[in-house]
Every structure is written in structure tokens, then in C-alpha cells.
Scaffold this active site. Sequence first.
Site, mmCIF file in Angstrom:
data_model
loop_
_atom_site.group_PDB
_atom_site.id
_atom_site.type_symbol
_atom_site.label_atom_id
_atom_site.label_comp_id
_atom_site.label_asym_id
_atom_site.label_seq_id
_atom_site.Cartn_x
_atom_site.Cartn_y
_atom_site.Cartn_z
ATOM 1 N N ASP A 481 0.781 -1.246 0.000
ATOM 2 C CA ASP A 481 0.000 0.000 0.000
ATOM 3 C C ASP A 481 0.811 1.294 0.000
ATOM 4 O O ASP A 481 0.281 2.349 0.353
ATOM 5 C CB ASP A 481 -0.936 0.047 1.217
ATOM 6 C CG ASP A 481 -1.905 -1.114 1.299
ATOM 7 O OD1 ASP A 481 -2.018 -1.859 0.314
ATOM 8 O OD2 ASP A 481 -2.543 -1.285 2.347
ATOM 9 N N GLU A 558 -7.589 -3.039 -3.811
ATOM 10 C CA GLU A 558 -8.930 -2.663 -3.391
ATOM 11 C C GLU A 558 -9.220 -1.238 -3.868
ATOM 12 O O GLU A 558 -9.950 -1.028 -4.830
ATOM 13 C CB GLU A 558 -9.022 -2.779 -1.871
ATOM 14 C CG GLU A 558 -10.348 -2.435 -1.253
ATOM 15 C CD GLU A 558 -10.281 -2.574 0.262
ATOM 16 O OE1 GLU A 558 -11.004 -3.421 0.812
ATOM 17 O OE2 GLU A 558 -9.510 -1.830 0.901
ATOM 18 N N GLU A 562 -7.582 5.491 -4.431
ATOM 19 C CA GLU A 562 -6.427 6.013 -3.697
ATOM 20 C C GLU A 562 -5.167 5.954 -4.556
ATOM 21 O O GLU A 562 -4.260 6.775 -4.384
ATOM 22 C CB GLU A 562 -6.256 5.251 -2.384
ATOM 23 C CG GLU A 562 -7.317 5.635 -1.363
ATOM 24 C CD GLU A 562 -7.155 4.938 -0.030
ATOM 25 O OE1 GLU A 562 -7.019 5.641 1.002
ATOM 26 O OE2 GLU A 562 -7.186 3.690 0.005
#
Length: 791
Positions: A481, A558, A562
Site C-alpha cells: 500500500d 482494493e 487512492e
Amino acid sequence: MRKPIDSMKESRRNDPADRSSWALINRSMLPVKLVSAVLVQFVVLVIGSSVLAGEASAIPSIGRVGTGSYARVAPTGARRPPETIYAVDTLCPPFPTNQWWSSVLWTPLSDAHYPHPLAVRAERTGLRVFYPGPQIIVTSRSILASMPGGSEDLTIGHSHIRSFDEARVETYSDWFVTVRFGDFKTGMSLTYGHGSPFVYAQYRGGTARIVFARKPEIWAGSPAEHAVAITVNGKHYALFGPRGSKWIAVDDSTWVNLASESPVFSLALLPEKSEKAFALFSRYAHSRVIGTEVRWQYDPATSSVVTTFNYKTVEYEGSSPGTLFALYPHQWKNTDVKILPYEYASVRGTMKLAEGQSFTTRMTFPGVLPVLPATPSWNRTIVDRYLEEDCTKTRGTTGDTYWEGKWLGRQATLAALATENGNRAVQQKVLRQIQQRLEDWFTAAEEGGRLKSSRLFYYDGRWGTLIGYPAAYGSDTELNDHHFHYGYFLRAAAEIVRYDPSWADASRWGGLLQMMIDDIACRRRGDSHFPFLRCFDVYAGHSWASGHARFADGNNQESSSEAMNAWCALILLGEATYDTALRDLGVYLYTSELYAINEYWFDVSSENRPRSFDKPVVGIIWGGKADYATWFSPRPEAIHGINWLPFHGGALYLGLYPEYVHRNYEALVAHKGGPNWDQWADLIWMYRALDDPQDALRQFSAAAGGFQPESGNSKTNTYCWIHSLLDMGRVDRSVTADHPLYAVFRRGEHRTYVAFNLRTVPVTVHFSDGTQITVPPGSRIAIQRVTKRSP
């Protein structure tokens, strides 16, 4: 959320502080009046390099870049990624984590990974190969195209080695990888990649050994020849040994290639059972792909991104130059390469076959804005009240890199909205907050000179990555991430640089900014400190979130939105600092990911998913499946909303297809049994406003300010977004501009044209329908409303 991995021994690396290119953001395009200042700063850097080296040696745990600094050793109590990296000894850091094949690096024998149309897995007996296309399963929440357990379809092994303890990465390129089983004297190296129907093998001390899940059916060629076509488990494959070789059956399910010389082998997945297809693949059977390279170019005149995918091949056994490759929907819908009459099924939709040494795609960049502009329906008093309310909610203690990042992104949006509302006091207050917070994170030492234990970044030379502490969701041990977390930091920095470009200069904070950018999206191949485009899969067209990809379904992502937040930040930073290469990198990543989102997360055309899957959105894309789910909540608001947040001026791409916005929203209402929102009501209203701002305003007004915004959002942003779209209308994707910071809206017969200028000279923006507007210099905005009837 993801399992940690044991750690291991450190390898020596050069200190990234020694790279002068990190110490500045490219200012070669600066106006003349700033050149002298830049030259002075450059001289200071050169003269001061020995001083910086002295400081670094005096405090070896800290590396300095301009005013900023980072840790060279992990802070006390910090967790790190594993020490064992499964790569051959000749392959040096940095290593490309967050790719579709990354599990090969993280474990002795890999998990399944998905170079569509194939799925592969490194096992003790060799590389297992499976074609999921004909066996896609649809449930109420998932589309499953995973590699099953067992031995299907077949395994590529070695004639003299029945079991391997490990497989290691031998080499890689932009979307291909070579994995070595065994050692350099006795073993095999297998090469495969995204979109390729081939697996290439090179043998040492033996030849190809193929183990089928069951006895294969032979329908073309012959085992007495080097090339033979078979069907196993209902799938069609071709086996190509070197010329002059032949195949012998050890038993009903095991074949060995007998070759006296040149022990090469190629496996091909055939799209159909036909002599014609077998002949086509025979021509390219031993044209081995030894390198792949992506090139991109942003063309402002047409607001398009042209991406070229190049293959480097070596021809063995008289094969034709070039190769065969299968294109994903986001590629074949936007290319002029000749498509052959062959297709494969995949979890992403139909893949179409082409041939050659390269292909090119052209995609439209829709523009981004730093913020939506103030419009007549903004009640300035109400906006000021919301600003005061939102800004009193200051973040006390520092959070981890994700939640701190979300707060920084929230504050950056508030600062921009305060500017639009003419509230300079709030703007300055919030800018000071985010600047102080960023500078704290970009400083690794306490006042006494000792290394901090938190609120800092550490460079890990074993992997070649920048890790922020406190970490979150495996961003330290699994390198997950980073583009999500750091994207918020970068967008906050972009808001500062809008008004103070010198903040990103070499002598100040530009070096740390560049390190953060390079960690998630280094544009230089062969960089000695960071891998090329760590988080981005150039062939799949989107990012991956997991650093290790150690899942049966491959890697996953996911929150695609972002990722878009990060790429928008690169565009804004590049434009504000005159770094056109950084800006163009951001435009490329933003545009590519946008097209992938619309095809795979949203499927706006309703063409890529099985008809029996009735959901208009998936929350998570995997290598081997697509899930109507999230990592953190089963609520439908979260499943839909996780691919919307955060809302800001770079999020208008969500409204490019208002008809899809309507379908997505109505499905959410149906799932809930009405507009009864248990969470994230503000995000739902903002998404709704992209199609029906009047209904969004009705729901917002009914809440009377009593709602709790999503933690990265604010009441101010919700109010302003809805009212701006109420005045301007829907996003109009039919009109583009020759400047990156633009948007066009349509309400009835009226079009509204918006453009920002972050540079120090006026900019005239030309729109594709003939409209043009001139924007004053210095982070200024221009808006023009025109009444135009559709042709």
C-alpha cells in the site's frame, strides 16, 4: 490483514543520500527570473556535498538530503521486510515488489500468479501451468478464475531432477519474468509474462519433462517430431522441443523430450483446436522474449497518452521475429494494431490475440484540478462556518502513514477550499499545519541529533524501498500500500507547492519528496535505489497493493481511487515545479489506471463480466478473481465507496460516464432497500452529485449538518462539491484541452470550462471544441460559461 514473513540477512547497499538527483526536482523549465536562484542553490549543493557527507558519517544512522533527512537504519522497535529474498546471486537490489509475480521473491516456491491468459505456480516438481478461462465460476459476490489445487493442467519439469527446493527470480523486464529452478549447471530457467500464451524454457543438464493432469489427446503433429499439439482437461496446448528432438511417453501422463543439442522448449496455450492455430504458433514457437519495455508520451495538443509496448526477442530454430500477445480489453479497445481472429477468456474479459514486435495504445487524459471552483450557489458564510468547524478537529498525536496521510489529504483539500472561498486566514492556518507535519516526517533526527523512533522514513537497502514509521497494514513487513499512503503525503505537498514552489527545491524538501515519489513510481529503469514503477503493472494498466502477492488468487488492489489520488499528486507537483517529466509520468499513470478502473472495477460498458454477475462494481480486483467485497467491511456502502474516496479535484474521472454513475448508485440503493446509509453518507452524496446533484443536495440538506463525514473527508468538502456540480452540471468527456489542469462540465445547453495555472506566466488553454480561456499566473483559476447547442 496479510501474513508477515520471517526476516533475514542484510545486503550492503550504497546510501541513497549519495544520489544528487534526489536532491532536487527538475527545474530546467523555470522562467528566466528564477534561473539565477536555482544556479545559486546548485552551487551550494555541489560545494556543500562534502559537508553533507561529513554530517552523514558523523551520524551514520541518518542520511541528509537538503533540509530533510531519513533513517539509514531501522528505528528502535521497527519491523522490517524479510531478509531472505529469493533471487539469484547475480540479481541485485532494488527488487520489484507489488507486481503480479512478486511472490516468487518472497517464498521458496511461489504462490499462484496470473500472467493472463495463463496462471502459473512454482512448485517442487517445476512450473505448473493452468488456463482458467473455460472454468470461470460466478457466485453472488465473486468472479472466480483461480488456479485450483492438484496438478491441472500440466507441469513443466526437468528430465533429471524430480524435486526442487526453491525457485528464484533470475531476471525480469517490464511485464516478463524469468524464474530459475536448480542451479546454473543443472536446472531450468522458465520465462513467461503478461499477455503471453507462451512459456519458454532453457535447460541445463537435462531436457523438458512434462507431467499432465491426465493422459493428453494428441491432435496435431506427433511425439515422434519436435512439435505436437494436445488437449488436456479440455484445454489446447502445443509443445515445441528443439528441431530434431522427439517426445517419449514415460507413462500415460508424463512425456520427456529427447534432444541431443540445444535443450530449449516452448509451451503454447492455443486459442482453439485447429491446424491453422497450431501452424501460427509454430512460426513463433522459439522466438524467445528476452525483454519487454513500455514507453509513454503525453501529447497535450490532443490530451492523449500514447503508450508503446515493445518486445525484444531472440530467434531460435528458425522462428519468425516478434511474438504473439493477447491484449486486455483496455488495450484492444484503444489500439490500432491488427487483431487476429483468436481470443482467450479471462477474469478481466475477452483477451484478443495480435502479433509483432510492439503495439501502441492511445487513451484520452481527462484533466485534473487542484480543487473544484467556487460557484454562485456557494453560500460563503455557510462555507466559512463549515471550515471553522472542520478545522477545529485538529489531529493530535501523529498517526501511522495511512491515517496520517488521510488527515494530510483532508487538510490539503480544506486549504484549497478556503482559498476558493476567500478565507485566507483558514487557508494559511491549514497550510502551516500540513507543512509543519510534513517537515516533521521528513526529519529523521530529534533536536539533540539522535534518530527518532517515529514520524520518519527509513530506507531499506536490501529491498530498495522507503518505509514510513509508524507503519500500517503491512507497509513495513510486507511493503503493502505504499502508493495509497504516500499518495496522500504527496498531494498535501502539492498544495504547499502551489503557493511556494521553492519548498520543493534542492536546499529544502525536494530530496525527500523525490525519494517518496521514486519509492512508488520511479521512472528510471536500472535505478540503483528504487525499482521501476514499483506499484504499477504496465501491462494490466493498474496498480497492485500487496508487496508480496502471497495469495492463492495472486496480487490484489482494493482502493483504485487512492491510487488515482497518488497519480494526481504527481501531476500537480510536476506542473507546479516545472518538472514536465514528473507531470507526464503522473498523466501516464493516471490515464492508464483510469481506463483499467472503468473496464475492471466498474465495467462501465457492461462487456467484461459474465452476465450472471449482477453487481455494477467490484471492491477488490485480484489476479485470479474479482470480489464484491472489501478487506474491512461487508457493508455495501464500503464496497462501493472504497473505490471513490478521497473526493478532490482529481476525482472528477468518476463522473466521466454519468449513465454508469446512475446505475452504480441505483444498485447501492436497491441493496440497501432505499437511501438509508449506515456509513459514508457524505461520499455517497458526492458520488450521486456526479449524476444528479439536485438529489444529492436534497439528501445533504435533510441531514442538516448532523452527519459524520468519512475520516478523510469533511463537511466543507461535501457541501462545496455538491454545490459546484449543482451549478456546473455533469462532467463532459467529449471536450478536452491542451493543458493538464482542466475540466469541462455540461448542464443543459451550457458548458462550463475550468482551468488552473500553477506557473508564473499566463497560460492560454485551448479546448477541443474551439473555446479558449487565458488563466493568470500564480495558482490562479479561470472559469468560462458558454451556451452551445450540441451538433
